[in-house]
Every structure is written in C-alpha cells, then in structure tokens.
Design a protein around this motif. Sequence first.
Motif, PDB file in Angstrom:
ATOM      1  N   LEU A 110       0.802  -1.225   0.000  1.00 25.38           N
ATOM      2  CA  LEU A 110       0.000   0.000   0.000  1.00 25.38           C
ATOM      3  C   LEU A 110       0.837   1.277   0.000  1.00 25.38           C
ATOM      4  O   LEU A 110       0.274   2.378   0.113  1.00 25.38           O
ATOM      5  CB  LEU A 110      -0.936   0.007   1.218  1.00 25.38           C
ATOM      6  N   ASP A 111       2.148   1.180  -0.135  1.00 23.88           N
ATOM      7  CA  ASP A 111       2.992   2.387  -0.179  1.00 23.88           C
ATOM      8  C   ASP A 111       2.715   3.171  -1.454  1.00 23.88           C
ATOM      9  O   ASP A 111       2.653   2.604  -2.559  1.00 23.88           O
ATOM     10  CB  ASP A 111       4.472   2.003  -0.107  1.00 23.88           C
ATOM     11  N   SER A 112       2.561   4.464  -1.296  1.00 25.62           N
ATOM     12  CA  SER A 112       2.170   5.304  -2.435  1.00 25.62           C
ATOM     13  C   SER A 112       3.287   5.490  -3.462  1.00 25.62           C
ATOM     14  O   SER A 112       3.012   5.750  -4.635  1.00 25.62           O
ATOM     15  CB  SER A 112       1.707   6.675  -1.935  1.00 25.62           C
ATOM     16  N   PHE A 113       4.543   5.362  -3.064  1.00 21.28           N
ATOM     17  CA  PHE A 113       5.651   5.593  -3.985  1.00 21.28           C
ATOM     18  C   PHE A 113       5.971   4.388  -4.872  1.00 21.28           C
ATOM     19  O   PHE A 113       6.801   4.490  -5.787  1.00 21.28           O
ATOM     20  CB  PHE A 113       6.921   5.962  -3.195  1.00 21.28           C
ATOM     21  N   PHE A 146       4.472  -3.048  -8.039  1.00 23.83           N
ATOM     22  CA  PHE A 146       3.176  -3.416  -7.471  1.00 23.83           C
ATOM     23  C   PHE A 146       2.609  -4.655  -8.171  1.00 23.83           C
ATOM     24  O   PHE A 146       2.085  -5.573  -7.520  1.00 23.83           O
ATOM     25  CB  PHE A 146       2.209  -2.237  -7.588  1.00 23.83           C
TER      26      PHE A 146
END
Length: 269
Positions: free
Chosen positions: A80-83, A89
């Motif tokens: 779930l990390d935005s970067f 992913f």
Amino acid sequence: MTYLAHTAHLQLASLASGTIGWILSLILTGIVQWREWDVANTTVITSGVAWVGIWRVCFFSDILVSSESRVMYCQRIGVLDSFVPPEIFAAQGLTIVAVIFVGMGKMTTIFALRKVYFGTEVEQWSQVYALFLIGGILYLISSVCILVPVVWNLHSVMTNQSIAFPQEFYMPSAPQTQQVGTALPLGIISCFLLLITGIFLVRYRLPSTSHAKVHPESRDHDEHDAGVSGTLSRETFSSMSSVLFSSVDQTSNSHLGIDNEAYEFDDKL
C-alpha cells in the motif's frame, strides 16, 4: 484395472520441470536483486550500489549501522505504499499468484499420475484427462504471471526508470545507471519451465480401448483356481478308483463259481 503408464512419459517428466520452475519462482519472489542501481553519493551507500526488489530495498552502509563493519541496510516495501511504481506493485501480486497456482497444479498432476501408475477403470479415464488438463492450465497461467512482471521490470531497467523513495530509505530518486539483477534471469528460466510443463500436461491424450494394457490377474486368484482344480481332480480320481475296484471284485467272484449244496451234503456223510 487398466494400465496407462505408457501414455504419460512426458507428463512424468513435466512433474520434474514444474518442480524446478516452482522452486525458482519461490526464489524469485524472495530475493532483492531485481534491479541494481549505481548511485553517485557514497556517503550513506558506501558501496555505491543499491538493490531494488519487490519487497525490500537494500544497500551496504558503514554509517547507518557502525563504522567498523559494513552491514546491509534494508527497508521494506509495502503493497500500500504510495511511492511504489506499477511494475513493482504488479510483481508483488503476480508472483504470489504464480506460486499458489503452481502449487495447485503440482498437486493436481500428482493425483493424475497416481491414477495412471496405480491403474484405473475405463470409466474413470475422463478424470485422468481432466486432472492433467487442469494442472496444465494452472501451470500456463503461472508462467504468464511470472513473465509479465519480469518483462515489465526489464523494460524499466533498460529505460532507467526512477522511483521516488521516501527520505528514510536514504535512496536517490534516480540512479546513474541500472543493471539487470539476478532475479530477472531466474524469472525467465522459471517462466520457460512452467510453460513447457503446462504444454506437456495439456497435450496428454488417452489411448483407445483396444490399446489399453490390463493388469494380470492376482496370484491369490490363480492359487485359488489351482486349489479348486486339484480338489476336483482328487475327487474324480477317487470315484474312478472305486468304480474300477468294484468291477474287479465282480469279475473275480464270477470266476470262483457257485457252491454245490449236494457236494457239501456228501462231505458231511
């Protein structure tokens, strides 16, 4: 029981190739050497090389741990990390799906081979075919799940794509150069083995009924038949012997003649 082992030589070989491909997919999922970054600032990244995986980012550093020894410093990459870029992913999800599907395909193939080598009824031949077909489809899907992230990350390496890491990762947003890590060649080999395994399983064909091999009758059954035959033979021999001896007795009695009562009376006088 019909014997189908002569029809599954390729499928037995595919079990070995699929097992090797599964092991490589497990290694591929866990190792960090997907992308190798060459960085200019060696103040924190002492070796000047950092490895970007799908679950971690690691590099050697003398500063973050101790100055006496170089220790690998790692930061975890979450789903779930935005970067996280889309290629990483996708690799996080597809590699797990591939590992699960290969495990299911392996179990299905083992069940099918068990029916083949231990014998099965003609009515159950369709089950053998269905098991091989399902296992092959699972292997083919797994090979695609490995191929997509490997090719995508390979493209990112060739085009030197950047990743906006957070500050606590101590990583630059873009490297000077990128190289292919160990995971990508392993992924290509794993994909090839899984693809070959799936093709072999899907191509399984059942023999015609006239060419089916039948198991020989059991030894116990033969011994039982032999015992019954022996019993019948002994009974027949006994009956024949009794008939023969009775006929001999009758013949001998006929040669002895009949006693004369008058002769016996004269002897008494």
